[in-house]
Design a protein around this motif. Structure first.
Motif, PDB file in Angstrom:
ATOM      1  N   UNK A  69       0.852  -1.194   0.000  1.00 50.99           N
ATOM      2  CA  UNK A  69       0.000   0.000   0.000  1.00 50.99           C
ATOM      3  C   UNK A  69       0.889   1.245   0.000  1.00 50.99           C
ATOM      4  N   UNK A  70       0.732   2.103  -1.005  1.00 49.09           N
ATOM      5  CA  UNK A  70       1.568   3.293  -1.136  1.00 49.09           C
ATOM      6  C   UNK A  70       0.701   4.551  -1.132  1.00 49.09           C
ATOM      7  N   UNK A  71       1.087   5.526  -0.294  1.00 51.31           N
ATOM      8  CA  UNK A  71       0.454   6.845  -0.331  1.00 51.31           C
ATOM      9  C   UNK A  71       1.560   7.824  -0.721  1.00 51.31           C
ATOM     10  N   UNK A  72       1.597   8.254  -1.987  1.00 52.29           N
ATOM     11  CA  UNK A  72       2.684   9.144  -2.399  1.00 52.29           C
ATOM     12  C   UNK A  72       2.606  10.487  -1.689  1.00 52.29           C
ATOM     13  N   UNK A  73       3.761  11.145  -1.580  1.00 49.99           N
ATOM     14  CA  UNK A  73       3.783  12.490  -1.003  1.00 49.99           C
ATOM     15  C   UNK A  73       2.895  13.401  -1.849  1.00 49.99           C
ATOM     16  N   UNK A  74       2.186  14.326  -1.225  1.00 41.90           N
ATOM     17  CA  UNK A  74       1.258  15.202  -1.944  1.00 41.90           C
ATOM     18  C   UNK A  74       0.230  14.396  -2.738  1.00 41.90           C
ATOM     19  N   UNK A  75      -0.340  13.389  -2.079  1.00 41.45           N
ATOM     20  CA  UNK A  75      -1.317  12.524  -2.770  1.00 41.45           C
ATOM     21  C   UNK A  75      -2.475  13.321  -3.344  1.00 41.45           C
ATOM     22  N   UNK A  76      -2.802  14.444  -2.676  1.00 42.26           N
ATOM     23  CA  UNK A  76      -3.916  15.271  -3.146  1.00 42.26           C
ATOM     24  C   UNK A  76      -3.618  16.002  -4.445  1.00 42.26           C
ATOM     25  N   UNK A  77      -2.325  16.089  -4.820  1.00 40.33           N
ATOM     26  CA  UNK A  77      -1.947  16.776  -6.068  1.00 40.33           C
ATOM     27  C   UNK A  77      -1.538  15.797  -7.167  1.00 40.33           C
ATOM     28  N   UNK A  78      -1.594  14.494  -6.887  1.00 44.98           N
ATOM     29  CA  UNK A  78      -1.131  13.491  -7.869  1.00 44.98           C
ATOM     30  C   UNK A  78      -1.909  13.579  -9.179  1.00 44.98           C
ATOM     31  N   UNK A  79      -3.220  13.812  -9.078  1.00 40.56           N
ATOM     32  CA  UNK A  79      -4.048  13.893 -10.294  1.00 40.56           C
ATOM     33  C   UNK A  79      -3.664  15.125 -11.115  1.00 40.56           C
ATOM     34  N   UNK A  80      -3.549  16.283 -10.458  1.00 42.02           N
ATOM     35  CA  UNK A  80      -3.198  17.523 -11.164  1.00 42.02           C
ATOM     36  C   UNK A  80      -1.843  17.399 -11.853  1.00 42.02           C
ATOM     37  N   UNK A  81      -0.858  16.883 -11.131  1.00 41.74           N
ATOM     38  CA  UNK A  81       0.492  16.795 -11.690  1.00 41.74           C
ATOM     39  C   UNK A  81       0.563  15.739 -12.790  1.00 41.74           C
ATOM     40  N   UNK A  82      -0.134  14.624 -12.581  1.00 41.07           N
ATOM     41  CA  UNK A  82      -0.154  13.578 -13.606  1.00 41.07           C
ATOM     42  C   UNK A  82      -0.844  14.031 -14.875  1.00 41.07           C
TER      43      UNK A  82
END
Length: 580
Positions: free
Chosen positions: A406-419
């Motif tokens: 199970x991985x929670x990347x740093x700044x998970x809330x911005x992963x969609x925007x950056x991706x």
């Protein structure tokens, strides 16, 4: 990853995420695509709350004109409340959920502001996109001397579980906001997060970068849980191995449960008066809860303290038939809830119960997906999105699905925007998707007495025995399709001799529907093919190709006689417009 690279003609790519609860943007320049920037901090004003996203709120004046967005919209509205001038104004919040799972969605759909006043939803979304675009352009001008709006490629994120009509609705709102249709791409939210997680330089990188590695992306936002599953191809691209799925189990479920709980304690009348007459305190309560709920962890115990506006207690004491203490006794909550002046203290057990519904539904859905045969090799789960950062979510997933990484990347809330920015630079990064439904169209099939009821029999314009409303299957549900590769409808098709030939596109949850009138079928759009070119069938034969892998459905129709071709992006809103 070279095969997916593209230089592109745009100087920069910007992504917009109009979320249920929060919105924001990110961007990077073509010459340094991995250096992705976000707006550094949206300021909430009086609250000490700085955020990389801003609330999805639109404020309109009494003339229904746009005034403000985000924290600024909330604060301006509260200032009007203080002066008693707010009633003719309109504040819209959390309107994105209108687009989730709305089978009847049409261009005339409306959303309500916080007091129930209505506006066309497409206009409110248009204003949101226009605001983010203008904010971005202003921010760029402080960085770069010469930048034109036409240098920007826009990527707008949408949940993967949305239907075709909802995606089209978002695109049309963006065009209304002044964005050039040719410079708009839609990115599926969990797919964008998956792309971003390929960039992360940690031990996770070695996991996900191996050819053949399979992983699940769970994007938990304010409104939805949006889940997709990817496999890494040998050339560094990604393919989807399970159709997108999920449900309305995002963070707003927790907020709704909190408000419902307060209504149970204080009564509907009190809460209604409080919201209407003490709007500033009501918003303060919601903001306080937003901050507080982020501090709740599996180790939280004892009583959790919330600051409660004194006005709420006063309104209750004036209007209710019994005291709060009597209500708590009746509900057998005297040991778990306490009031001290402006403090509400609630047991951790009750607070955690507000989270449990959304977490249980999400976790159970993940377990069901992982139990499928084709998911056996999925080794890693990525939790992203604002609600994906919640410690209670992590704990539940780790407890229930302990055999996965199970991985929670740093700044998970911005992963969609950056991706999504990354996707704009690398549009070829995702090579295939899995279709959610069986797709086809209605056509006149040869009459077959063994499977067609006699009352369906007709004679066509060429004098042949046919059945009308037959479902011609182009691709079945759960089929993997390559992005950009047309799928040819295998049967010979002909333009009608006597009428402009219409093509109606249908979906079905069944693998092999017989008629488009079957209960499982839904008309998702239609278009006109034109009139017959001659008198013989040979002169009027057409070839139809579907492109399924893109975020929107495209159909190409070719006249075999002269090789001419028309391309159509299906209008998935027209059928619903006609019914409203």
């Amino acid at each position: 990853m070279a095969s997916a690279e593209t230089t592109g003609e745009h100087l920069l790519v910007a992504s917009f995420d109009i979320g249920t609860t929060y919105s924001g943007y990110a961007f990077s320049f073509r010459d340094d695509p991995t250096k992705i920037q976000t707006n550094q901090a949206w300021n909430a004003g009086s609250d000490a709350l700085l955020s990389l996203k801003t609330p999805t709120c639109v404020l309109l004046n009494p003339q229904k004109e746009f005034v403000a967005f985000g924290f600024e919209a909330e604060n301006k509205y509260l200032s009007l409340v203080e002066q008693g001038k707010h009633k003719p104004w309109m504040l819209f919040r959390r309107f994105k959920m209108l687009l989730h799972n709305n089978d009847g969605l049409n261009r005339n759909a409306t959303v309500e502001d916080i007091t129930g006043k209505k506006m066309p939803a497409i206009e409110i979304i248009e204003m949101s996109i226009r605001y983010l675009r203008d904010h971005l352009v202003d921010a760029l001008k402080t960085q770069v001397d010469e930048i034109n709006e036409s240098d920007i490629l826009y990527v707008i994120t949408v949940p993967a579980i949305w239907n075709e009509a909802a995606k089209q609705f978002m695109r049309e709102a963006a065009v209304m906001a002044g964005l050039d249709n040719d410079r708009i791409k839609l990115a599926l939210e969990p797919e964008a997060a998956s792309i971003w997680c390929q960039q992360i330089k940690t031990s996770l990188k070695t996991d996900l970068s191996k050819t053949g590695s399979q992983y699940m992306v769970v994007d938990l936002g304010g409104g939805t849980a949006d889940i997709t599953v990817h496999e890494k191809n040998i050339d560094g691209t990604l393919k989807e191995i399970h159709k997108a799925s999920g449900g309305p189990w995002g963070g707003t479920c927790v907020d709704n449960n909190f408000i419902s709980w307060l209504i149970n304690i204080f009564g509907e009348t009190t809460m209604s008066i409080f919201k209407e007459e003490e709007m500033e305190d009501y918003f303060g309560l919601l903001r306080e809860f937003e901050t507080k709920k982020r501090t709740i962890t599996p180790d939280t115990d004892g009583l959790v303290t919330f600051r409660l506006p004194i006005a709420l207690r006063s309104i209750h004491d004036e209007t209710a038939e019994q005291t709060i203490e009597q209500t708590l006794e009746q509900m057998k909550l005297t040991d778990e809830v306490a009031f001290r002046k402006d403090k509400l203290r609630v047991s951790a057990r009750i607070v955690m119960s507000w989270f449990s519904e959304s977490i249980k539904k999400t976790t159970q859905h993940m377990i069901n997906l992982l139990s499928e045969r084709k998911m056996k090799k999925v080794s890693t789960i990525l939790l992203v999105g604002g609600y994906g950062e919640c410690k209670l979510v992590h704990d539940s997933v780790k407890r229930e699905i302990g055999n996965k990484n199970i991985i929670i990347p740093q700044d998970a809330g911005l992963a969609v925007l950056k991706g999504a920015v990354r996707f704009g630079h690398l549009p070829g990064l995702v090579t295939s998707r899995v279709v959610k439904y069986t797709y086809g169209f209605d056509f006149k099939a040869d009459f077959d007495a063994s499977k067609h009821p006699i009352q369906k029999k007709i004679i066509d314009s060429y004098g042949e025995d046919k059945v009308d409303n037959a479902f011609f299957t182009v691709v079945c549900a759960d089929t993997e399709v390559n992005i950009g590769k047309p799928i040819k409808a295998s049967s010979a098709m002909f333009l009608n001799l006597d009428t402009d030939t219409a093509m109606n596109i249908f979906t079905s949850s069944e693998s092999n529907p017989i008629f488009v009138t079957d209960a499982t079928c839904k008309n998702v759009g239609s278009f006109l093919l034109g009139y017959a070119k001659g008198k013989s069938k040979a002169e009027n034969e057409i070839e139809i190709n579907f492109l399924f892998g893109e975020t929107e459905l495209e159909v190409r129709v070719k006249m075999l006689k002269d090789g001419s071709e028309i391309k159509k992006v299906i209008d998935c809103l027209a059928a619903n417009d006609a019914n409203n």
